[in-house]
Design a protein around this motif. Structure first.
Motif, PDB file in Angstrom:
ATOM      1  N   SER A  15      -0.900 -16.652   2.110  1.00  0.00           N
ATOM      2  CA  SER A  15      -1.465 -15.428   1.535  1.00  0.00           C
ATOM      3  C   SER A  15      -2.092 -14.589   2.631  1.00  0.00           C
ATOM      4  O   SER A  15      -2.416 -15.083   3.716  1.00  0.00           O
ATOM      5  N   MET A  16      -2.233 -13.289   2.307  1.00  0.00           N
ATOM      6  CA  MET A  16      -2.895 -12.353   3.198  1.00  0.00           C
ATOM      7  C   MET A  16      -3.779 -11.424   2.374  1.00  0.00           C
ATOM      8  O   MET A  16      -3.495 -11.143   1.206  1.00  0.00           O
ATOM      9  N   VAL A  17      -4.832 -10.938   3.029  1.00  0.00           N
ATOM     10  CA  VAL A  17      -5.724  -9.964   2.411  1.00  0.00           C
ATOM     11  C   VAL A  17      -5.325  -8.574   2.899  1.00  0.00           C
ATOM     12  O   VAL A  17      -5.247  -8.342   4.107  1.00  0.00           O
ATOM     13  N   VAL A  18      -5.042  -7.681   1.951  1.00  0.00           N
ATOM     14  CA  VAL A  18      -4.651  -6.314   2.280  1.00  0.00           C
ATOM     15  C   VAL A  18      -5.776  -5.381   1.853  1.00  0.00           C
ATOM     16  O   VAL A  18      -6.238  -5.449   0.706  1.00  0.00           O
ATOM     17  N   THR A  19      -6.221  -4.541   2.761  1.00  0.00           N
ATOM     18  CA  THR A  19      -7.253  -3.538   2.462  1.00  0.00           C
ATOM     19  C   THR A  19      -6.679  -2.159   2.754  1.00  0.00           C
ATOM     20  O   THR A  19      -5.743  -2.007   3.551  1.00  0.00           O
ATOM     21  N   TRP A  20      -7.270  -1.159   2.118  1.00  0.00           N
ATOM     22  CA  TRP A  20      -6.814   0.217   2.299  1.00  0.00           C
ATOM     23  C   TRP A  20      -7.936   1.177   1.950  1.00  0.00           C
ATOM     24  O   TRP A  20      -8.967   0.786   1.387  1.00  0.00           O
ATOM     25  N   GLU A  21      -7.723   2.428   2.317  1.00  0.00           N
ATOM     26  CA  GLU A  21      -8.653   3.485   1.937  1.00  0.00           C
ATOM     27  C   GLU A  21      -8.174   4.121   0.646  1.00  0.00           C
ATOM     28  O   GLU A  21      -6.977   4.353   0.464  1.00  0.00           O
ATOM     29  N   GLU A  22      -9.118   4.411  -0.238  1.00  0.00           N
ATOM     30  CA  GLU A  22      -8.758   4.947  -1.548  1.00  0.00           C
ATOM     31  C   GLU A  22      -8.113   6.329  -1.423  1.00  0.00           C
ATOM     32  O   GLU A  22      -8.326   7.055  -0.438  1.00  0.00           O
ATOM     33  N   SER A  23      -7.352   6.671  -2.444  1.00  0.00           N
ATOM     34  CA  SER A  23      -6.748   8.010  -2.485  1.00  0.00           C
ATOM     35  C   SER A  23      -7.853   9.049  -2.634  1.00  0.00           C
ATOM     36  O   SER A  23      -8.784   8.875  -3.432  1.00  0.00           O
ATOM     37  N   LYS A  24      -7.730  10.102  -1.901  1.00  0.00           N
ATOM     38  CA  LYS A  24      -8.743  11.149  -1.926  1.00  0.00           C
ATOM     39  C   LYS A  24      -8.572  12.020  -3.164  1.00  0.00           C
ATOM     40  O   LYS A  24      -7.450  12.335  -3.567  1.00  0.00           O
ATOM     41  N   ASP A  25      -9.717  12.399  -3.736  1.00  0.00           N
ATOM     42  CA  ASP A  25      -9.752  13.308  -4.890  1.00  0.00           C
ATOM     43  C   ASP A  25      -8.899  12.799  -6.051  1.00  0.00           C
ATOM     44  O   ASP A  25      -8.321  13.590  -6.818  1.00  0.00           O
ATOM     45  N   ALA A  26      -8.782  11.528  -6.189  1.00  0.00           N
ATOM     46  CA  ALA A  26      -7.985  10.974  -7.277  1.00  0.00           C
ATOM     47  C   ALA A  26      -8.799  10.984  -8.561  1.00  0.00           C
ATOM     48  O   ALA A  26      -9.978  10.620  -8.562  1.00  0.00           O
ATOM     49  N   LYS A  27      -8.167  11.429  -9.648  1.00  0.00           N
ATOM     50  CA  LYS A  27      -8.819  11.488 -10.945  1.00  0.00           C
ATOM     51  C   LYS A  27      -8.173  10.472 -11.891  1.00  0.00           C
ATOM     52  O   LYS A  27      -6.968  10.304 -11.890  1.00  0.00           O
ATOM     53  N   GLU A  28      -9.037   9.870 -12.701  1.00  0.00           N
ATOM     54  CA  GLU A  28      -8.582   8.898 -13.716  1.00  0.00           C
ATOM     55  C   GLU A  28      -7.632   7.880 -13.093  1.00  0.00           C
ATOM     56  O   GLU A  28      -6.559   7.593 -13.620  1.00  0.00           O
ATOM     57  N   LEU A  29      -8.063   7.358 -11.984  1.00  0.00           N
ATOM     58  CA  LEU A  29      -7.213   6.408 -11.274  1.00  0.00           C
ATOM     59  C   LEU A  29      -7.120   5.109 -12.067  1.00  0.00           C
ATOM     60  O   LEU A  29      -8.139   4.529 -12.481  1.00  0.00           O
ATOM     61  N   VAL A  30      -5.889   4.644 -12.272  1.00  0.00           N
ATOM     62  CA  VAL A  30      -5.650   3.394 -13.001  1.00  0.00           C
ATOM     63  C   VAL A  30      -5.742   2.210 -12.051  1.00  0.00           C
ATOM     64  O   VAL A  30      -6.269   1.154 -12.403  1.00  0.00           O
ATOM     65  N   GLY A  31      -5.200   2.356 -10.859  1.00  0.00           N
ATOM     66  CA  GLY A  31      -5.226   1.263  -9.905  1.00  0.00           C
ATOM     67  C   GLY A  31      -4.212   1.477  -8.807  1.00  0.00           C
ATOM     68  O   GLY A  31      -3.738   2.603  -8.572  1.00  0.00           O
TER      69      GLY A  31
END
Length: 1585
Positions: A657-673
């Protein structure tokens, strides 16, 4: 007081009476009320009045007490607006929430009035009936309101000043500086509905400030057991406990306990949770849940602690849509009490799961199981099992991944997921879902929404064209009916499988739905106080407030608002109006049917246009003013597809297994995932890591291949769609992440002097994925039991697990701790060691060894290693003892592994029991004795790990000797460590180590005696994978010889050069090598000359099989000599020789000629197996042979002694076998037997000589088979005695028989005789006696061996045989002596009338029988006509002097004695006279022969008849054999026996005599009879003599 109907919350509840309370609850409440009454009685009447006056002042002074209003709106359940906190009148109402009578409680219920207002019913006046408990209240009923209020205020002010003065003086005293806790405001009891929240408040004073603890049923409340359930709070002396989402288990007594240095004080409150009738699920006590809390819950067990252990845990799991998956683990709770079982909860992504058709839960008391019956992507997530007890909880979590099922059509997208109803009204339902992670290779064009009415199976598509927005309003529904929904995705290839069906939802107005459920739109506590003011009627509702557009798409717009503050007591409804931008024309959207709920969806709006909206309230009084209009809202999809995430970065986690990280989408509205995808670097194929969107910025991707390089990318998803993928991350290899090592343990002192100490410790159990690079030691001083500060003992890391700490203080006590370090850093310190005193060791024996380790663990052995003690005592260490005991055994069970001390620092422990756990210790020995034992090793179980491999030795083609070890279970960072005699290899010049992957090789550079020893290899970062190989002198010699063979190779031979004869007499020389390469060469040498392949020598080499052969057709005299084969294959060579000279050559030559002849013989009919014999089971001798190459014309001829044996039938050669059967084989069958086969192709014969020895063998075998056929010896009784006998199939004289009586051989005597009759072998015992009892054995001797058959002639067998013998003996005597007629009477007598008839017969019997004559069965009496005589007891005569016709008839003679009776019959037939008269005389001789004599006058002729005259001299008259009449000749056995031979009966058949001479009637009849009688008597007498 008029009666009113029950309020709704009692009317709709199945337990509206007080009887629903349990007995325990009632008793607890009664006790509590009694305590409150006692405590209340101690207070002054003025204090009680104070509270009453305060209550009146509060009622008159509060501006909101005119009407306790409750405003409801559908947006948030369980929340009320302007809710008034009720004021209780006294303690009784404070506890129960009820007044004195049921009618008063019903009238004062605020819920009753609230429900009337909602449905617009007429308002009723409510009168406050005051109690008579307070005299002040009863007097104020006759006064005005202002006077009563003024007097009450004065009393309150006066009482307040009195109490303040008393408190001031009390606090002035010294002992009042510390005050015990006191409840200013106690918590109040509540009655609430399920799924609502409740909050308990109390105010506490005291000094020091008291600490408040909340209890439930006398059990402290643990907020960590159920996070979010209980929320305690304490601020400024005000303490509260909030209980969220109440359920039936929360019905209990709650206690607030305040404690400080002065003491403890408690206050109680009860919470009763009610259940609605609409909820049909009765509370049931499922396995794994506690019993519902009661007031005596856990009596006396409030301090009991349960230890929870979760073992055999479920791991990360992978499933596929449609499969069934079970998660389970074993739960151990100690102590295990049946009464107190733990509660098992299952959670997914922080949401507790409940049993359903998709989820099944089971708890067996030990094993908890969660079964997902039909996996869908909705089931993906982090699953947690939470085990709760009253003393705490334990949990375990693991992720479950659900892969998409195989598409019905390749290239179609995966099914959507998480379909549910976002909003539902009577004419629409808004359905929402989540987009799938897999689009099938082409973009998803949109989605189709299907609906199905509950109770049917017919699905209807709701939209004609696909919608891209993951939210769709479904219209055209029938009000009051329930529906389920599903969604399908569409791309260019086709349509996906449908999603999982949503939960059913009814097409109802939200207010109607709430009413049907029986849940009020505002929380009910049962404590609302209603004022006396009359309600207003006919009030037009005010303006709705806070009108907002909560959702706007191109298909619909959703509005929400709050109800107006002024609305009267009726239910209100709403009209919605819209206005297009640029106009002031307001249009009513719902002119015909107003809506009841403060939420509304508008459809059929023009896409792209902008609208404003407003709402009006309405009731029976009219339509109110419109609300403030909203801003302009454009009808379009306001929600945009989110932007792509940034900076996807993987990091190592585990080897899969590996851990994946990221930066969130900018100005995202009603983000589901987010969806994460992974790809093996260079493959170009991306696979989803999750099929359910995950929130956050971090995700663990499982199921990766160890050692592969992976890249990752992420994209966001909301209702508008999926974003673009993020940039691909850098490729990273999958392997376990490094971590700092675990703490070391087992710190002990190995040596101590006045200023230093040597410490030893054990290495950490977890190395963190890399080698331990060193250790750090800290120490502290302990003075008077108080530890000081930790100090570093050194700066640089040490690599050994033993270290001397200098500069210590003599006689000072120290504690130590050790930390391990690796590439990841320094780990946590170990636990502080025991306290050690720094002092000089002066003991004579050595100190304890240390670093006791075990390796090479197998099911029945292991190797134990250690390091010598640092302190050797007063002399050097000479050896060691290793001790062993089972891990759970007592200290007395220690035993020594080695009887004699060993100088080595390792020992192999043998004879372990498989599966048993052991511990070890080591003791050092010097001249002074045995020292202190080392610390115990870690427990180890004797078992062989699956897949364990051993070290193997290898010698390659170049003669290089090496040891090879493989490990298939290597972890990240594992290494091979080689050692010699379990010590690190220092002299690296003698060996070379090579490692590749999971295989290592130890090469000996120059093998010699210096390399003798035990070579072992250990694999780090594994569960003790290790092995060893012993090289002693014998093994070293073997390896050196093998190395020499490989350096100077020879072609290995499977067989040396050999010779054999082929079928035609050919000579074949052959040799077989282990292997030959295609370039291998071969030479044949004969007497130092090479043989070439020609007509005489045919040479053939098969390189594949390594077979080399040479063939010669004939072997001549010149071929005598030495044959040699030389092989050359690369640098390997070999040769083999065969010497054929002298007798060896001549014998081979003869055998070749014979084989050639045999081959010629087999060209025609011939024998495969020559003639031989065998004895069959019936003791016949069978001659047989096997032939081959037979055809129809082939004939077979048998000969014996050169004479052909003739057969009637021709042999059919069935199965190629010819047979000749000789039955009853005997000496006459000895001879020479020959069988001849011949036809036009040739002739063959086979001869068998059965003479002398060969014949004796046949006879012996026949006797053996015959003896084996002997039956068991049987017993038979005869008239002479007892006979023992046995039958054989065939008896011949060569089969010797011997009888034994009780192991004594029997000789033949007059009384005991033996013999053979046919196939019966018998032993006759005449006149047996008691001496003849015993065991009788028949031995049959076949010439080689004896075969025995035995019988026991004793006991019952002998007695029964003897009785039978006596019976037969008596029967024989009776048969011999019984009365009988032995002859003389004819069967029929024919005579002429007037003649005389004389019949005489012989009679026998002993004693002499009596005789009588019968005629026609009637006795005759003798007279002159019939003369009857019986003379000498032997002769009976019958004479008729003048025969008449009346004499015709049947005549019988009856003889009788004591042994029996017998009759002789004849028939007399009288005819008319036809000639001369004569006398017929019938005389029987002694033998029974009947003779007839005729007498007549001699002057007359015989008329030509022939007279037969008896010439016997004993007879005085001629005797006629028979005259006309016939007779039955008696059986010879009926004639009495005599010592002489019995005269045979000559009359064996009936004969007819010729003519008879006729005598005159009166000629000497008497004389004839007399003479005949005398003659017969003489003859009979002579016979008897």
């Amino acid at each position: 007081m008029s009666s009113v109907s029950l309020p709704f919350y009692q009317k709709h509840h199945r337990h509206y009476d007080r009887g629903y309370r349990s007995t325990q609850l009632q008793s607890a409440l009664q006790e509590y009320r009694q305590e409150e009454r006692r405590s209340t009685a101690t207070h002054s009447h003025g204090i009680r009045s104070k509270f009453s006056d305060e209550m009146l002042q509060t009622s008159s002074g509060s501006p909101q007490m005119k009407r306790a209003k409750q405003y409801y709106y559908g947006g948030k359940e369980n929340e009320a607006v302007d809710y008034i906190v009720p004021v209780f009148r006294e303690c009784h109402e404070h506890v129960t929430g009820m007044t004195g009578t049921e009618d008063e409680r019903i009238k004062q219920s605020a819920g009753y009035l609230a429900r009337k207002n909602i449905f617009g019913a007429e308002s009723h006046s409510v009168k406050m009936n005051t109690t008579e408990e307070h005299s002040v209240e009863s007097t104020t009923m006759h006064k005005s309101r202002k006077v009563a209020i003024r007097e009450s205020a004065e009393r309150i002010s006066l009482n307040k000043r009195i109490h303040e003065t008393q408190d001031f003086h009390r606090r002035l005293r010294e002992d009042s500086l510390l005050r015990m806790p006191e409840f200013i405001i106690k918590p109040r009891s509540h009655t609430v509905w399920e799924k609502q929240n409740v909050k308990l408040h109390c105010t506490v004073t005291g000094w020091p400030e008291p600490r408040v603890t909340w209890y439930k049923n006398n059990v402290p409340i643990n907020i960590h057991t159920d996070p979010g359930k209980y929320v305690p709070d304490s601020k400024f002396g005000i303490h509260s406990l909030e209980i969220n989402n109440c359920n039936f288990d929360d019905t209990a007594q709650y206690r607030a306990s305040a404690m400080n240095a002065k003491g403890e004080l408690s206050a109680f409150a009860s919470i009763v949770v009610k259940r609605f009738k609409a909820e049909q699920d009765d509370f049931s006590f499922h396995a794994g849940r506690f019993a519902p809390p009661s007031y005596d819950f856990f009596p006396g067990d409030s301090h009991m602690k349960f230890d929870i252990h979760i073992v055999e845990k479920f791991d990360v799991s992978f499933g596929k849509e449609g499969d069934t998956m079970s998660l389970g683990c074993t739960v151990i709770v100690h102590p295990n009490l049946k009464r107190f079982q733990p509660e098992i909860q299952w959670w997914r992504d922080g949401v507790q799961l409940q049993p359903s058709k998709w989820v099944q839960m089971h708890w067996s008391g030990e094993y908890a199981t969660l079964t997902l019956t039909h996996l869908n992507k909705e089931d993906e997530g982090l699953y947690t099992i939470r085990v709760l007890t009253k003393s705490g909880y334990e949990l375990h979590s693991a992720y479950v991944f659900v892969r998409d099922a195989d598409a019905e059509v390749a290239g179609t997208p995966a099914a959507p997921l998480d379909v549910y109803c976002l909003d539902a009204n009577k004419d629409y339902v808004i359905v929402t879902w989540k987009q799938p992670s897999v689009d099938g290779g082409s973009s998803i064009l949109g989605y189709f929404v299907d609906r199905c009415e509950v109770g049917t199976t017919h699905w209807v598509q709701c939209n004609d064209t696909p919608v891209k927005f993951a939210r769709f309003p479904v219209t055209g529904l029938v009000e009051g009916r329930s529906y389920t929904f599903r969604v399908r995705a569409v791309n260019n290839v086709g349509i996906s499988r449908p999603s999982r069906v949503s939960d059913p939802v009814a097409a109802l107005d939200p207010s109607d739905r709430a009413r049907l459920k029986g849940i009020p739109l505002a929380p009910w506590t049962g404590q609302i106080i209603v004022t006396e003011e009359e309600p207003a009627e006919g009030v037009v509702p005010g303006q709705p407030t806070e009108l907002t557009v909560t959702e706007a798409t191109k298909n619909y717009v959703v509005l929400s608002w709050k109800p107006p503050g002024q609305r009267g007591h009726e239910g209100i409804m709403y009209y919605v109006e819209k206005c297009v931008a640029g106009t002031e024309n307001w249009q009513r959207v719902n002119p015909e049917i107003p809506v009841k709920s403060p939420r509304f969806a508008l459809f059929d709006l023009a896409e792209g246009k902008s609208y404003r909206f407003r709402v009006r309230s309405a009731n029976s009084a009219g339509i109110g003013e419109p609300s403030e209009a909203t801003e302009f809202t454009e009808v379009t999809d306001k929600l945009d597809v989110p932007k792509a995430p940034n900076h996807a970065m993987p990091s190592r986690n585990t080897d899969t297994s590996m851990v994946v990280t990221w930066e969130e989408s900018k100005d995202a509205k009603e983000l589901v995932g987010y969806y994460i995808e992974a790809s093996i670097s260079g493959s170009g194929k991306w696979e989803p890591c999750n099929n359910k969107p995950v929130k956050g910025k971090r995700f663990i991707c499982h199921g990766l291949l160890t050692g592969q390089l992976y890249k990752f990318r992420v994209r966001a998803v909301n209702a508008a769609g999926l974003s673009e993928f993020s940039h691909e991350s850098e490729a990273l290899e999958v392997k376990a992440a490094l971590a700092s090592p675990a703490p070391p343990y087992g710190i002990t002192v190995l040596e101590s002097v006045h200023d230093s100490m040597v410490l030893g410790w054990k290495q950490p159990n977890f190395h963190g994925g890399s080698d331990i690079t060193g250790y750090f030691v800290d120490y502290l001083e302990v003075i008077d039991g108080i530890p000081g500060k930790w100090k570093e003992a050194h700066v640089k890391a040490i690599t050994e697990r033993a270290y001397r700490i200098h500069d210590l203080k003599e006689n000072m006590t120290y504690q130590f701790q050790v930390r391990a370090a690796n590439m990841a850093g320094v780990g946590l310190p170990s636990l502080p060691s025991d306290k050690f005193k720094c002092e000089e060791w002066t003991i004579a024996v050595p100190g304890p060894p240390h670093d006791v380790l075990y390796t090479e663990v197998r099911k029945n052995s292991l190797v134990l290693t250690w390091k010598p003690p640092v302190y050797s005592g007063r002399s050097e260490v000479t050896g060691f003892y290793a001790d062993i005991r089972e891990a759970d055994a007592d200290e007395e069970q220690w035993r020594s592994v080695n009887e004699k001390e060993t100088s080595k620092k390792y020992i192999k422990v043998q004879n372990l029991k498989e599966g048993v756990s052991y511990v070890f210790r080591v003791r050092a020995v010097n001249r002074a004795g045995v020292g202190k034992p080392s610390d115990l090793s870690e427990p180890v179980t004797a078992e062989t790990t699956p897949g364990t491999k051993e070290i193997t030795v290898n010698v390659d083609d170049d003669g290089i000797i090496s040891l090879i070890f493989e490990c298939a279970n290597m972890a990240e960072g594992s290494k091979f460590i080689w050692s010699k005699n379990y010590e690190e290899l220092i002299d690296s010049s003698r060996v070379t180590m090579e490692t590749k992957g999971g295989k290592t090789r130890l090469i000996f550079n120059d093998p010699g005696k210096e390399d003798l020893g035990v070579f072992s290899c250990v694999v780090t970062e594994t569960d003790g994978v290790s092995s060893s190989y012993v090289i002693d002198e014998a093994e070293l010699l073997r390896l050196l010889e093998l190395s020499h063979e490989h350096k100077f190779p020879v072609v290995p031979l499977k067989s040396e050069l050999a010779v054999e004869l082929l079928e035609k007499g050919q000579v074949r020389f052959w040799l077989e090598a282990e292997h030959l390469s295609p370039k291998g060469q071969c030479k044949f040498i004969f007497n130092d000359k090479e043989i070439k392949n020609d007509e005489k020598y045919k040479i053939k080499v098969d390189h594949k099989t390594g077979l080399v052969e040479m063939t010669m057709d004939t072997l001549e005299d010149i071929d005598e000599g030495t044959f040699t084969v030389q092989l050359q294959d690369g640098k390997a060579s070999n040769q083999s020789s065969l010497v054929l000279i002298g007798d060896v050559f001549k014998n081979l030559q003869k055998e070749a000629e014979f084989q050639r002849g045999e081959w010629i013989r087999k060209q025609g009919p011939h024998f495969v197996e020559y003639l031989e014999w065998e004895v069959t089971d019936d003791c016949s001798v069978l001659f047989k042979c096997k032939v081959a190459n037979i055809k129809k014309e082939t004939c077979i001829i048998w000969y014996k002694d050169d004479r052909e044996i003739m057969f009637d039938e021709k042999h059919d050669f069935k199965d190629g076998v010819c047979t000749l059967l000789v039955q009853q084989f005997s000496k006459k069958d000895a001879g020479v037997y020959e069988i001849v086969l011949k036809d036009d192709r040739g002739r063959d014969s086979s001869v068998l000589r059965l003479l002398e020895k060969a014949f004796s063998d046949v006879i012996s075998e026949v006797c053996r088979v015959a003896a084996q056929t002997a039956t068991d010896v049987k017993v038979q009784s005869t008239e002479h005695g007892i006979r023992l006998y046995s039958f054989v199939t065939y008896y011949l004289d060569d089969l010797k028989t011997i009888w034994y009586h009780s192991d004594t051989k029997l000789a033949s005597t007059e009384r005991v005789k033996s013999g053979v009759t046919g196939e019966q072998i018998w032993l006759q015992i005449n006149e047996p006696t008691e001496k003849d009892k015993g065991k009788y054995t028949l031995e049959l001797f076949d010439g080689k061996a004896g075969h025995k058959k035995s019988v026991e002639l004793t006991g019952t067998v002998f007695d029964e045989a003897f009785v039978e013998f006596q019976r037969l003996k008596q029967a024989a005597i009776a048969e011999r002596n019984r009365a009988r007629v032995i002859g003389g009477l004819p069967d029929v007598v024919t005579i002429q009338e007037g003649k005389s008839l004389n019949l005489t017969c012989n009679v026998w019997g002993d004693p002499v029988p009596a005789a009588s004559w019968l005629k026609n069965d009637r006795e005759l009496m003798g007279d002159a006509h019939m003369i009857l005589k019986f003379e000498s007891g032997k002769f009976a005569s019958f004479t008729i002097t003048d025969v008449r016709t009346s004499d015709s008839g049947k005549y019988s003679i009856l003889v009788k004695n004591k042994y029996g009776t017998e009759t002789g019959d004849f028939t007399l037939m009288v005819s008319r006279s036809c000639g001369e008269l004569c006398v017929a005389m019938y005389i029987a001789d002694a033998a029974g022969n009947v003779q007839e004599t005729l007498t007549k006058d001699t002057a007359k002729t015989t008329m030509g008849r022939k007279t037969v005259v008896n010439k016997d001299e004993d007879l005085r008259k001629p005797c006629v054999e028979e005259f006309i009449a016939t007779e039955e000749t008696p059986d010879p056995i009926t004639i009495p026996e005599s010592h002489e031979e019995t005269v045979p009966n000559s009359t064996t058949s009936k004969e007819t005599v010729g003519e008879i001479n006729i005598l005159e009637k009166n000629d000497q009849p008497r004389q004839s009879c007399t003479v005949q009688e005398a003659s017969d008597s003489a003859m009979f007498q002579s016979s008897n003599d």
